[in-house]
Motif scaffolding. Structure first.
Motif, PDB file in Angstrom:
ATOM      1  N   GLN A 103       1.047  -1.147   0.318  1.00  0.00           N
ATOM      2  CA  GLN A 103       0.615   0.508  -0.692  1.00  0.00           C
ATOM      3  C   GLN A 103       0.483   1.246   0.019  1.00  0.00           C
ATOM      4  O   GLN A 103       1.817   0.912   0.876  1.00  0.00           O
ATOM      5  CB  GLN A 103      -1.155  -0.048   1.188  1.00  0.00           C
TER       6      GLN A 103
ATOM      7  N   VAL B  28       3.274   2.898   2.533  1.00  0.00           N
ATOM      8  CA  VAL B  28       2.528   2.833   3.951  1.00  0.00           C
ATOM      9  C   VAL B  28       2.719   1.496   4.778  1.00  0.00           C
ATOM     10  O   VAL B  28       2.521   1.627   5.339  1.00  0.00           O
ATOM     11  CB  VAL B  28       0.767   3.475   3.369  1.00  0.00           C
ATOM     12  N   LYS B  29       2.824   0.866   3.823  1.00  0.00           N
ATOM     13  CA  LYS B  29       1.515  -0.707   4.759  1.00  0.00           C
ATOM     14  C   LYS B  29       2.279  -1.623   3.474  1.00  0.00           C
ATOM     15  O   LYS B  29       2.001  -1.437   2.781  1.00  0.00           O
ATOM     16  CB  LYS B  29       0.582  -1.331   5.657  1.00  0.00           C
TER      17      LYS B  29
ATOM     18  N   ASN C 195       1.984  -5.720   3.221  1.00  0.00           N
ATOM     19  CA  ASN C 195       1.140  -7.352   3.488  1.00  0.00           C
ATOM     20  C   ASN C 195       2.038  -8.482   2.493  1.00  0.00           C
ATOM     21  O   ASN C 195       1.895  -8.609   2.220  1.00  0.00           O
ATOM     22  CB  ASN C 195      -0.687  -7.306   2.962  1.00  0.00           C
TER      23      ASN C 195
ATOM     24  N   GLU D 221      11.619  -2.238   2.720  1.00  0.00           N
ATOM     25  CA  GLU D 221      10.555  -2.448   3.427  1.00  0.00           C
ATOM     26  C   GLU D 221       9.801  -3.672   3.938  1.00  0.00           C
ATOM     27  O   GLU D 221       9.458  -4.261   4.307  1.00  0.00           O
ATOM     28  CB  GLU D 221       9.202  -1.144   3.006  1.00  0.00           C
TER      29      GLU D 221
ATOM     30  N   ALA E  62       9.372  -6.562   6.542  1.00  0.00           N
ATOM     31  CA  ALA E  62       7.541  -7.093   6.597  1.00  0.00           C
ATOM     32  C   ALA E  62       7.481  -8.451   7.383  1.00  0.00           C
ATOM     33  O   ALA E  62       6.901  -9.826   7.809  1.00  0.00           O
ATOM     34  CB  ALA E  62       7.209  -6.872   5.760  1.00  0.00           C
TER      35      ALA E  62
END
Length: 295
Positions: free
Chosen positions: A131, A158-159, A161, A199, A203
Protein backbone atom coordinates in the motif's frame (compact mmCIF):
# COMPACT_ATOMS: atom_id res chain seq x y z
CA UNK A 1 41.56 -34.49 -10.06
CA UNK A 2 42.87 -31.07 -8.96
CA UNK A 3 39.77 -29.34 -10.34
CA UNK A 4 37.54 -31.89 -8.61
CA UNK A 5 39.31 -31.25 -5.30
CA UNK A 6 38.88 -27.48 -5.77
CA UNK A 7 35.16 -27.96 -6.33
CA UNK A 8 34.94 -30.14 -3.23
CA UNK A 9 36.73 -27.43 -1.23
CA UNK A 10 34.19 -24.84 -2.39
CA UNK A 11 31.30 -27.08 -1.30
CA UNK A 12 32.90 -27.65 2.10
CA UNK A 13 33.36 -23.90 2.57
CA UNK A 14 29.70 -23.34 1.63
CA UNK A 15 28.33 -26.02 4.00
CA UNK A 16 28.18 -23.95 7.24
CA UNK A 17 26.45 -21.13 5.36
CA UNK A 18 23.94 -23.54 3.81
CA UNK A 19 23.18 -24.83 7.32
CA UNK A 20 23.01 -21.31 8.77
CA UNK A 21 20.56 -19.93 6.20
CA UNK A 22 18.46 -23.04 5.60
CA UNK A 23 14.81 -21.99 5.89
CA UNK A 24 15.76 -18.30 6.15
CA UNK A 25 14.47 -15.45 3.98
CA UNK A 26 16.82 -13.34 1.83
CA UNK A 27 15.36 -10.30 0.06
CA UNK A 28 17.32 -9.29 -3.05
CA UNK A 29 16.97 -5.98 -4.87
CA UNK A 30 17.80 -6.69 -8.50
CA UNK A 31 18.71 -3.85 -10.87
CA UNK A 32 21.48 -2.05 -12.72
CA UNK A 33 23.91 -3.76 -15.10
CA UNK A 34 22.85 -7.19 -13.84
CA UNK A 35 19.45 -6.62 -15.47
CA UNK A 36 20.67 -5.45 -18.88
CA UNK A 37 23.77 -7.61 -19.47
CA UNK A 38 22.63 -11.07 -20.60
CA UNK A 39 25.55 -12.96 -19.00
CA UNK A 40 25.14 -11.18 -15.67
CA UNK A 41 21.38 -11.65 -15.83
CA UNK A 42 21.79 -15.41 -16.19
CA UNK A 43 24.40 -15.54 -13.40
CA UNK A 44 22.10 -13.70 -10.96
CA UNK A 45 19.12 -15.90 -11.77
CA UNK A 46 21.20 -19.10 -11.46
CA UNK A 47 22.38 -17.91 -8.03
CA UNK A 48 18.80 -17.33 -6.91
CA UNK A 49 17.61 -20.71 -8.17
CA UNK A 50 20.54 -22.43 -6.39
CA UNK A 51 19.69 -20.61 -3.15
CA UNK A 52 16.14 -21.97 -3.36
CA UNK A 53 17.34 -25.52 -4.03
CA UNK A 54 19.57 -25.52 -0.92
CA UNK A 55 16.71 -24.44 1.34
CA UNK A 56 16.97 -20.64 1.39
CA UNK A 57 13.88 -18.54 0.60
CA UNK A 58 14.97 -15.80 -1.86
CA UNK A 59 12.50 -12.99 -2.58
CA UNK A 60 13.34 -10.82 -5.59
CA UNK A 61 12.38 -7.15 -5.93
CA UNK A 62 13.39 -5.64 -9.27
CA UNK A 63 13.81 -2.22 -10.80
CA UNK A 64 13.87 -1.36 -14.49
CA UNK A 65 14.85 2.26 -15.09
CA UNK A 66 16.72 1.69 -18.40
CA UNK A 67 13.85 -0.34 -19.87
CA UNK A 68 11.35 2.35 -18.83
CA UNK A 69 13.53 5.04 -20.41
CA UNK A 70 13.76 3.06 -23.65
CA UNK A 71 10.01 2.54 -23.85
CA UNK A 72 9.23 6.19 -23.10
CA UNK A 73 11.73 7.24 -25.77
CA UNK A 74 10.14 4.90 -28.31
CA UNK A 75 6.74 6.45 -27.55
CA UNK A 76 8.08 10.00 -27.71
CA UNK A 77 7.49 10.73 -24.01
CA UNK A 78 10.29 12.81 -22.48
CA UNK A 79 11.53 11.91 -18.96
CA UNK A 80 12.03 14.55 -16.28
CA UNK A 81 13.79 13.96 -12.97
CA UNK A 82 13.85 15.89 -9.71
CA UNK A 83 16.65 14.89 -7.30
CA UNK A 84 16.95 11.52 -9.01
CA UNK A 85 13.23 10.71 -8.88
CA UNK A 86 11.27 10.36 -12.11
CA UNK A 87 8.44 12.90 -12.41
CA UNK A 88 5.61 10.53 -13.23
CA UNK A 89 2.42 11.90 -14.77
CA UNK A 90 -0.54 9.66 -15.58
CA UNK A 91 0.69 8.76 -19.09
CA UNK A 92 4.18 7.97 -17.81
CA UNK A 93 2.78 5.88 -14.96
CA UNK A 94 0.89 3.70 -17.44
CA UNK A 95 4.17 2.95 -19.23
CA UNK A 96 6.06 2.38 -15.94
CA UNK A 97 3.45 -0.13 -14.78
CA UNK A 98 3.36 -1.87 -18.15
CA UNK A 99 7.16 -2.25 -18.30
CA UNK A 100 7.79 -3.15 -14.63
CA UNK A 101 4.77 -5.30 -13.76
CA UNK A 102 4.34 -6.70 -17.26
CA UNK A 103 7.34 -7.05 -19.54
CA UNK A 104 10.27 -7.17 -17.10
CA UNK A 105 8.52 -9.07 -14.33
CA UNK A 106 7.46 -11.88 -16.64
CA UNK A 107 10.87 -12.04 -18.33
CA UNK A 108 12.49 -12.65 -14.93
CA UNK A 109 9.88 -15.27 -14.04
CA UNK A 110 10.49 -17.06 -17.34
CA UNK A 111 14.26 -17.02 -16.83
CA UNK A 112 13.97 -18.50 -13.32
CA UNK A 113 11.82 -21.30 -14.69
CA UNK A 114 14.24 -21.85 -17.58
CA UNK A 115 16.94 -22.65 -14.99
CA UNK A 116 14.71 -25.10 -13.13
CA UNK A 117 13.16 -22.89 -10.47
CA UNK A 118 9.51 -22.08 -9.91
CA UNK A 119 8.55 -18.41 -9.79
CA UNK A 120 5.47 -16.24 -9.48
CA UNK A 121 5.44 -12.62 -10.65
CA UNK A 122 3.69 -10.02 -8.51
CA UNK A 123 3.42 -6.28 -8.09
CA UNK A 124 2.42 -4.35 -4.99
CA UNK A 125 -1.23 -4.36 -6.09
CA UNK A 126 -1.49 -8.15 -5.85
CA UNK A 127 -3.06 -9.37 -2.61
CA UNK A 128 -2.76 -5.88 -1.11
CA UNK A 129 0.97 -6.53 -0.92
CA UNK A 130 2.20 -2.93 -1.01
CA UNK A 131 0.00 0.00 0.00
CA UNK A 132 1.35 3.41 -0.98
CA UNK A 133 0.70 7.14 -0.76
CA UNK A 134 1.82 10.04 -2.94
CA UNK A 135 5.34 11.25 -2.24
CA UNK A 136 6.12 14.97 -2.11
CA UNK A 137 9.83 15.61 -2.65
CA UNK A 138 11.51 18.48 -0.81
CA UNK A 139 13.06 20.74 -3.46
CA UNK A 140 14.84 24.06 -3.05
CA UNK A 141 12.96 27.06 -4.46
CA UNK A 142 14.51 30.33 -5.72
CA UNK A 143 14.84 31.54 -2.13
CA UNK A 144 16.80 28.42 -1.21
CA UNK A 145 13.97 27.02 0.91
CA UNK A 146 13.14 23.31 0.71
CA UNK A 147 9.45 23.04 -0.14
CA UNK A 148 7.26 19.95 -0.83
CA UNK A 149 6.97 19.40 -4.59
CA UNK A 150 4.46 17.20 -6.41
CA UNK A 151 6.34 14.70 -8.62
CA UNK A 152 3.25 12.82 -9.79
CA UNK A 153 2.58 9.13 -9.25
CA UNK A 154 5.69 8.47 -7.18
CA UNK A 155 4.89 6.80 -3.88
CA UNK A 156 6.07 6.00 -0.40
CA UNK A 157 5.23 2.67 1.22
CA UNK A 158 2.49 2.94 3.83
CA UNK A 159 2.02 -0.74 4.64
CA UNK A 160 3.30 -4.15 3.53
CA UNK A 161 1.07 -7.23 3.72
CA UNK A 162 3.60 -10.08 3.38
CA UNK A 163 1.27 -13.08 3.76
CA UNK A 164 1.07 -13.84 0.02
CA UNK A 165 4.87 -13.71 -0.34
CA UNK A 166 5.31 -16.02 2.68
CA UNK A 167 2.79 -18.52 1.31
CA UNK A 168 4.44 -18.64 -2.10
CA UNK A 169 7.90 -19.09 -0.55
CA UNK A 170 6.66 -21.87 1.72
CA UNK A 171 5.14 -23.66 -1.29
CA UNK A 172 8.47 -23.67 -3.13
CA UNK A 173 8.03 -20.62 -5.36
CA UNK A 174 10.38 -17.67 -5.78
CA UNK A 175 8.34 -14.45 -5.55
CA UNK A 176 9.38 -11.83 -8.14
CA UNK A 177 8.02 -8.41 -7.22
CA UNK A 178 7.69 -5.21 -9.27
CA UNK A 179 7.71 -2.12 -7.01
CA UNK A 180 4.30 -0.75 -8.01
CA UNK A 181 2.19 0.20 -4.98
CA UNK A 182 -1.55 0.74 -4.73
CA UNK A 183 -3.09 3.94 -3.36
CA UNK A 184 -6.34 4.26 -1.40
CA UNK A 185 -8.41 4.34 -4.60
CA UNK A 186 -6.41 1.61 -6.30
CA UNK A 187 -4.25 4.03 -8.29
CA UNK A 188 -0.72 2.89 -9.12
CA UNK A 189 2.38 4.49 -7.61
CA UNK A 190 5.97 3.98 -8.72
CA UNK A 191 8.10 3.11 -5.67
CA UNK A 192 11.90 3.17 -5.51
CA UNK A 193 13.01 -0.48 -5.77
CA UNK A 194 15.61 -0.18 -2.98
CA UNK A 195 12.97 1.27 -0.66
CA UNK A 196 10.43 -1.39 -1.60
CA UNK A 197 12.97 -4.17 -0.97
CA UNK A 198 13.92 -2.71 2.42
CA UNK A 199 10.31 -2.36 3.54
CA UNK A 200 9.50 -5.89 2.36
CA UNK A 201 12.55 -7.30 4.17
CA UNK A 202 11.32 -5.74 7.41
CA UNK A 203 7.78 -7.08 6.97
CA UNK A 204 9.12 -10.58 6.23
CA UNK A 205 11.59 -10.39 9.15
CA UNK A 206 14.25 -11.39 6.64
CA UNK A 207 17.69 -12.57 7.73
CA UNK A 208 19.37 -10.71 4.87
CA UNK A 209 18.70 -7.78 2.57
CA UNK A 210 21.02 -7.66 -0.46
CA UNK A 211 21.12 -4.63 -2.78
CA UNK A 212 22.76 -5.34 -6.15
CA UNK A 213 24.43 -2.18 -7.46
CA UNK A 214 26.78 -0.99 -10.20
CA UNK A 215 29.59 -0.08 -7.80
CA UNK A 216 32.07 -2.11 -5.74
CA UNK A 217 30.42 -1.10 -2.46
CA UNK A 218 31.20 1.86 -0.19
CA UNK A 219 34.69 3.22 -0.91
CA UNK A 220 36.80 5.30 1.50
CA UNK A 221 38.27 6.98 -1.58
CA UNK A 222 36.00 7.08 -4.63
CA UNK A 223 39.05 7.10 -6.93
CA UNK A 224 40.63 4.03 -5.28
CA UNK A 225 38.67 0.86 -6.06
CA UNK A 226 40.73 -1.07 -3.46
CA UNK A 227 39.55 1.17 -0.59
CA UNK A 228 36.30 -0.69 -0.09
CA UNK A 229 34.74 -0.67 3.37
CA UNK A 230 33.88 -4.34 3.89
CA UNK A 231 31.87 -3.84 7.11
CA UNK A 232 30.10 -0.72 8.35
CA UNK A 233 28.34 -0.09 11.67
CA UNK A 234 25.19 2.03 11.37
CA UNK A 235 26.47 4.50 13.99
CA UNK A 236 29.35 5.28 11.58
CA UNK A 237 26.99 6.34 8.79
CA UNK A 238 26.30 10.01 9.77
CA UNK A 239 30.01 10.89 9.88
CA UNK A 240 30.67 9.19 6.53
CA UNK A 241 27.78 11.11 4.95
CA UNK A 242 29.03 14.38 6.42
CA UNK A 243 32.57 13.75 5.17
CA UNK A 244 31.34 12.85 1.69
CA UNK A 245 32.49 9.22 1.75
CA UNK A 246 28.84 8.21 1.39
CA UNK A 247 27.44 10.55 -1.25
CA UNK A 248 24.85 11.03 -4.01
CA UNK A 249 23.12 7.78 -5.05
CA UNK A 250 24.78 5.76 -2.28
CA UNK A 251 23.04 7.78 0.47
CA UNK A 252 19.52 6.33 -0.10
CA UNK A 253 20.94 2.81 -0.43
CA UNK A 254 22.78 3.07 2.88
CA UNK A 255 19.73 4.65 4.52
CA UNK A 256 17.65 1.76 3.21
CA UNK A 257 20.07 -0.64 4.97
CA UNK A 258 19.96 1.37 8.20
CA UNK A 259 16.14 1.42 8.20
CA UNK A 260 16.02 -2.32 7.50
CA UNK A 261 18.40 -3.14 10.36
CA UNK A 262 16.45 -0.94 12.76
CA UNK A 263 13.30 -2.69 11.55
CA UNK A 264 14.61 -6.13 12.51
CA UNK A 265 16.45 -7.42 9.43
CA UNK A 266 19.49 -9.50 10.43
CA UNK A 267 22.15 -8.28 7.96
CA UNK A 268 22.25 -5.95 4.98
CA UNK A 269 24.66 -5.93 2.05
CA UNK A 270 25.48 -3.58 -0.81
CA UNK A 271 27.26 -5.66 -3.45
CA UNK A 272 28.56 -5.27 -6.99
CA UNK A 273 26.09 -6.88 -9.36
CA UNK A 274 28.62 -6.54 -12.20
CA UNK A 275 30.62 -9.43 -10.70
CA UNK A 276 29.29 -12.79 -11.97
CA UNK A 277 27.78 -14.86 -9.13
CA UNK A 278 28.32 -12.05 -6.59
CA UNK A 279 25.25 -13.32 -4.71
CA UNK A 280 26.83 -16.74 -4.16
CA UNK A 281 30.10 -15.14 -3.08
CA UNK A 282 28.23 -13.02 -0.53
CA UNK A 283 26.00 -15.73 0.90
CA UNK A 284 28.19 -18.85 0.73
CA UNK A 285 31.83 -17.81 1.21
CA UNK A 286 34.06 -16.39 3.94
CA UNK A 287 35.16 -13.42 1.87
CA UNK A 288 31.98 -12.07 0.36
CA UNK A 289 31.94 -8.96 -1.82
CA UNK A 290 30.88 -5.37 -1.35
CA UNK A 291 29.94 -3.71 1.94
CA UNK A 292 28.02 -5.30 4.81
CA UNK A 293 26.06 -2.78 6.91
CA UNK A 294 25.35 -4.03 10.44
CA UNK A 295 24.07 -2.74 13.79
Amino acid sequence: MLKALEKAGILVEALPYIKKFNGKTVVIKYGGAAMVNDQLKEAVIMDIVLMKFVGIHPVLVHGGGPEINNMLKRLGIQSHFIQGLRVTDEATMEIVEMVLAGKLNKEIVALIQRFGGRAVGLCGKDGGLMQAKKRFELVKNEAGERVPTDIGFVGDVVKINPELVRELSDQGYIPVIAPIGAGEKGEAYNINADTAAGELAQALEADKLVLLTDVEGILKDFHDKSSIISSLQIDEVPNLVESGVIASGMIPKVQCCVDALQGGVGQTHIIDGRIPHSLLLEVFTDKGVGTMVVK
